[in-house]
Structures are given as C-alpha cells and as structure tokens.
Design a protein around this motif. Structure first.
Motif, PDB file in Angstrom:
ATOM      1  N   TYR A  33      22.013  26.341 -12.835  1.00  0.00           N
ATOM      2  CA  TYR A  33      22.463  26.589 -11.464  1.00  0.00           C
ATOM      3  C   TYR A  33      21.313  26.375 -10.480  1.00  0.00           C
ATOM      4  O   TYR A  33      20.884  27.301  -9.790  1.00  0.00           O
ATOM      5  CB  TYR A  33      23.017  28.015 -11.337  1.00  0.00           C
ATOM      6  N   PRO A  34      20.803  25.158 -10.400  1.00  0.00           N
ATOM      7  CA  PRO A  34      19.617  24.896  -9.568  1.00  0.00           C
ATOM      8  C   PRO A  34      19.834  25.187  -8.093  1.00  0.00           C
ATOM      9  O   PRO A  34      18.870  25.473  -7.370  1.00  0.00           O
ATOM     10  CB  PRO A  34      19.331  23.410  -9.811  1.00  0.00           C
ATOM     11  N   GLN A  35      21.090  25.132  -7.623  1.00  0.00           N
ATOM     12  CA  GLN A  35      21.346  25.371  -6.204  1.00  0.00           C
ATOM     13  C   GLN A  35      20.957  26.789  -5.776  1.00  0.00           C
ATOM     14  O   GLN A  35      20.642  27.025  -4.600  1.00  0.00           O
ATOM     15  CB  GLN A  35      22.829  25.097  -5.875  1.00  0.00           C
ATOM     16  N   LEU A  36      20.942  27.733  -6.702  1.00  0.00           N
ATOM     17  CA  LEU A  36      20.556  29.099  -6.367  1.00  0.00           C
ATOM     18  C   LEU A  36      19.097  29.208  -5.964  1.00  0.00           C
ATOM     19  O   LEU A  36      18.690  30.175  -5.311  1.00  0.00           O
ATOM     20  CB  LEU A  36      20.814  30.046  -7.556  1.00  0.00           C
ATOM     21  N   PHE A  37      18.308  28.213  -6.347  1.00  0.00           N
ATOM     22  CA  PHE A  37      16.866  28.277  -6.131  1.00  0.00           C
ATOM     23  C   PHE A  37      16.389  27.281  -5.076  1.00  0.00           C
ATOM     24  O   PHE A  37      15.193  27.043  -4.940  1.00  0.00           O
ATOM     25  CB  PHE A  37      16.154  28.047  -7.469  1.00  0.00           C
ATOM     26  N   GLY A  38      17.321  26.712  -4.303  1.00  0.00           N
ATOM     27  CA  GLY A  38      16.949  25.808  -3.228  1.00  0.00           C
ATOM     28  C   GLY A  38      16.364  24.525  -3.769  1.00  0.00           C
ATOM     29  O   GLY A  38      16.701  24.067  -4.858  1.00  0.00           O
ATOM     30  N   SER A  39      15.474  23.939  -3.000  1.00  0.00           N
ATOM     31  CA  SER A  39      14.842  22.684  -3.429  1.00  0.00           C
ATOM     32  C   SER A  39      13.757  23.010  -4.448  1.00  0.00           C
ATOM     33  O   SER A  39      12.897  23.853  -4.224  1.00  0.00           O
ATOM     34  CB  SER A  39      14.242  21.956  -2.229  1.00  0.00           C
TER      35      SER A  39
ATOM     36  N   THR B 202      16.916  31.602   4.999  1.00  0.00           N
ATOM     37  CA  THR B 202      15.831  30.836   4.408  1.00  0.00           C
ATOM     38  C   THR B 202      16.400  29.922   3.336  1.00  0.00           C
ATOM     39  O   THR B 202      17.466  30.184   2.785  1.00  0.00           O
ATOM     40  CB  THR B 202      14.764  31.769   3.800  1.00  0.00           C
ATOM     41  N   THR B 203      15.683  28.853   3.041  1.00  0.00           N
ATOM     42  CA  THR B 203      16.128  27.933   1.990  1.00  0.00           C
ATOM     43  C   THR B 203      15.444  28.246   0.668  1.00  0.00           C
ATOM     44  O   THR B 203      15.685  27.567  -0.318  1.00  0.00           O
ATOM     45  CB  THR B 203      15.799  26.483   2.384  1.00  0.00           C
ATOM     46  N   ARG B 204      14.582  29.278   0.637  1.00  0.00           N
ATOM     47  CA  ARG B 204      13.892  29.618  -0.610  1.00  0.00           C
ATOM     48  C   ARG B 204      14.487  30.885  -1.223  1.00  0.00           C
ATOM     49  O   ARG B 204      15.147  31.664  -0.552  1.00  0.00           O
ATOM     50  CB  ARG B 204      12.395  29.814  -0.369  1.00  0.00           C
ATOM     51  N   PHE B 205      14.265  31.041  -2.501  1.00  0.00           N
ATOM     52  CA  PHE B 205      14.703  32.256  -3.179  1.00  0.00           C
ATOM     53  C   PHE B 205      13.566  33.262  -3.212  1.00  0.00           C
ATOM     54  O   PHE B 205      12.389  32.901  -3.179  1.00  0.00           O
ATOM     55  CB  PHE B 205      15.196  31.946  -4.602  1.00  0.00           C
TER      56      PHE B 205
ATOM     57  N   PRO C 135      19.119  34.824  -4.061  1.00  0.00           N
ATOM     58  CA  PRO C 135      19.243  33.372  -4.200  1.00  0.00           C
ATOM     59  C   PRO C 135      19.213  32.662  -2.855  1.00  0.00           C
ATOM     60  O   PRO C 135      19.521  33.261  -1.809  1.00  0.00           O
ATOM     61  CB  PRO C 135      20.609  33.206  -4.876  1.00  0.00           C
ATOM     62  N   ALA C 136      18.853  31.401  -2.880  1.00  0.00           N
ATOM     63  CA  ALA C 136      18.795  30.608  -1.646  1.00  0.00           C
ATOM     64  C   ALA C 136      20.168  30.431  -1.030  1.00  0.00           C
ATOM     65  O   ALA C 136      20.280  30.091   0.155  1.00  0.00           O
ATOM     66  CB  ALA C 136      18.175  29.243  -1.951  1.00  0.00           C
ATOM     67  N   THR C 137      21.223  30.705  -1.808  1.00  0.00           N
ATOM     68  CA  THR C 137      22.604  30.501  -1.344  1.00  0.00           C
ATOM     69  C   THR C 137      23.211  31.751  -0.711  1.00  0.00           C
ATOM     70  O   THR C 137      24.387  31.751  -0.370  1.00  0.00           O
ATOM     71  CB  THR C 137      23.481  30.094  -2.535  1.00  0.00           C
TER      72      THR C 137
END
Length: 317
Positions: free
Chosen positions: A68-74, A265-268, A298-300
């Motif tokens: 689930y990479p989207q949870l951790f932003g870029s 924020t876009t970071r976790f 999470p970033a999401t």
C-alpha cells in the motif's frame, strides 16, 4: 484511501540488561522482567509491528509498506521502510558499542542501511549517565588505552535527566546507562558492534561476543560532538519543539493542551504517545489515543485534528 491512524502492536525483545519498566510505565504486557526493548514502530525483519485496526488489521508493517505505497506518499518503491522506533528499558548498563554508516553496511555486511539514532529520555534515576563519544585523539591512542583497559580515561560520560535529547550519528561510540528509559528513533537497522561489555556473562555462563575490529573500523576518531539546533514553536494549543533535523529523520516533541488542527501534508508521520490522553478526529473516524500508543499517520489521512492533553514524539523522513 486510508483515512485513519494506523495503530501498531509493540514487539518485545528480551535483553541481558532489561527490566520491568515497560510494564510499569506503559502498561505493556511484557514477556518477562528482563524485557529490554519494545519495537513500537517497526518493519524490520527481526521484529515487524502488526497493525491493530482498520482494513489492514493483522498485517505486518512491512507488508503494508510494500503493498500500500500510497499510504506513505512519494517514496522510492524498492527501498525498505526507513525508520524504526523503540522504547528501551536499561535496567543495567548497555554495552559500549558503535554502529556503521550506510556505506560500510552495504559494502561489508550486505545490509541496506547503517544506523544513525537519537534518544529522548523518558525516565531515569538520579545521577544517571550515558557514554557518548571518547577522548582519544587517534586510533592508535584509542587502541593503547583499550589494551590497558583504561576505560575511565577513554569513554566520555554525560549526566542526563528526563526530557533530555541525544543525537547519536553512525560512528559514535555510545552506551545507555543503568536506570534510563529512552524512546529511540533510528534508521531501520539492527547492526551493532560491541566494543566493551563489562565482562558480563549470559544465562549460559558465556560472555557476549565483542566486535573489536569492526568497531574500530567504523568509529569516528577523534570524536565529533554534534550540537542539536532545537527549534520551538507555539501554535495556539500546541508547543512543537524540533529536536533534530538530520539526513535520515526529523524528530519533534509535541505538547498538546487543547484542540489543534494539523496542516495537510504529503508525508507520513510516526507518532508515539509518551503521556496523556486525547483523540484524533478525521473526516471518517474518531480514534482515542493514550500514553503507550504508537501509530502512523498515513499521507492519505486528509484533514484531521488532535484534541486532548498529550505529549508525543513525532518523526518523519
């Protein structure tokens, strides 16, 4: 999209120097009275955390990281989860040790990263001390004092108190003293080279292995003292103190006394609650948090606010 904090179950590690403070201070269900470490946010193969809530419940943090990479932003998709957060109970003195940098770890021990770490002192006995650095001006002088066993002339000690913060870059000789409980934020690495272990013996009557050659090879000499540039900000009901902004992580101490809306924020974020109780409220959930809880924001998550009287250690890459 995951719209709530990801709560994680600690993984406990028994150690020759461990005790019972993790139960006493955080009400953790420890396996014994020689429990030295709680790996509270970990994707490391030697002790991955397990998700306790939501759709991902029962999965390890390493599984979540890869699937689930989207949870951790870029992030770099082929890299390991970068950080590891522990709480350590030093019921006895830890060994005097040193950790390698990334280059040494990759080239000579075939590990993805070295180990830079930092400590927030959660609790300690009066007059508690750590060892941080040494006083030798060259490796030759270091070896001469080491061979003679003149450890008092060699090691550099520092008294600590509750609330102190210590930055320990790779290559720094160090040891946590007896009677100290710390929260450690570090690179996700488990490489330790022991230089001195006070001639202790384990339950089998054996001395623990030392790694003199490796320790001398990776040790910074002469020792370089790193001065932390703390930055304190007061944001209405939140006092935020940046403890360190480094190459591998940035760590904050948050003291909350009310309701605070957290900027998007876009970071976790990695969060450990070290005191108090409160709530995290998102558009879709309300989560109660208390002392001893550890979770990832999470970033999401979207818009959210934190409400309560809380102290937290918060970190990100």
């Amino acid at each position: 999209m995951y719209k709530e904090p990801v709560f994680l179950k600690p993984i406990f590690q028994e150690r020759i120097w461990g005790g019972g403070k993790l139960q006493e201070l955080f009400n953790y269900d420890i396996p014994s009275q020689t429990t030295g470490e709680a790996w509270v946010i970990s994707a490391h193969e030697n002790g991955p955390s397990i998700v306790m809530n939501g759709e991902l419940q029962g999965m390890s943090l390493s599984e979540v990281w890869w699937n689930y990479p989207q949870l951790f932003g870029s992030r770099v998709t082929d890299s390991e989860f970068p950080l590891l957060v522990k709480i350590l109970d030093a019921n006895d003195q830890l060994s005097v040790q040193v950790h390698p940098n990334d280059q040494y770890a990759k080239e000579l021990v075939d590990k993805p990263s070295g180990k830079t770490e930092c400590w927030y002192i959660l609790d300690c006995e009066e007059d508690a001390e750590i060892i941080i650095g040494h006083q030798a001006q060259s490796r030759e002088e270091f070896q001469r004092l080491m061979i003679k066993g003149e450890w008092g002339k060699l090691f550099q000690s520092l008294k600590v108190k509750k609330g102190d913060f210590v930055y320990v870059p790779s290559g720094t000789l160090h040891s946590i003293g007896k009677g100290i409980v710390i929260l450690e934020t570090q690179q996700s690495s488990d490489i330790t080279f022991r230089l001195y272990d006070y001639d202790r013996i384990d339950q089998q009557g054996k001395k623990r292995e030392l790694h003199l050659e490796q320790a001398l090879a990776v040790m910074t000499c002469p020792h370089r003292q790193v001065i932390q540039d703390n930055l304190k900000e007061q944001l209405t009901d939140l006092e935020s103190t940046r403890l360190i902004e480094g190459e591998f992580f940035t760590v904050y101490h948050w003291k909350l006394g009310g309701k605070v809306e957290v900027p998007l924020t876009t970071r976790f974020l990695l969060v450990s609650v070290i005191n108090g109780t409160g709530q995290i409220v998102t558009e879709e959930s309300v989560s109660t948090v208390k002392k001893g809880d550890n979770f990832i924001v999470p970033a999401t998550i979207g818009n959210y606010f934190i409400d309560g009287n809380l102290e937290m250690i918060v970190s990100h890459t």
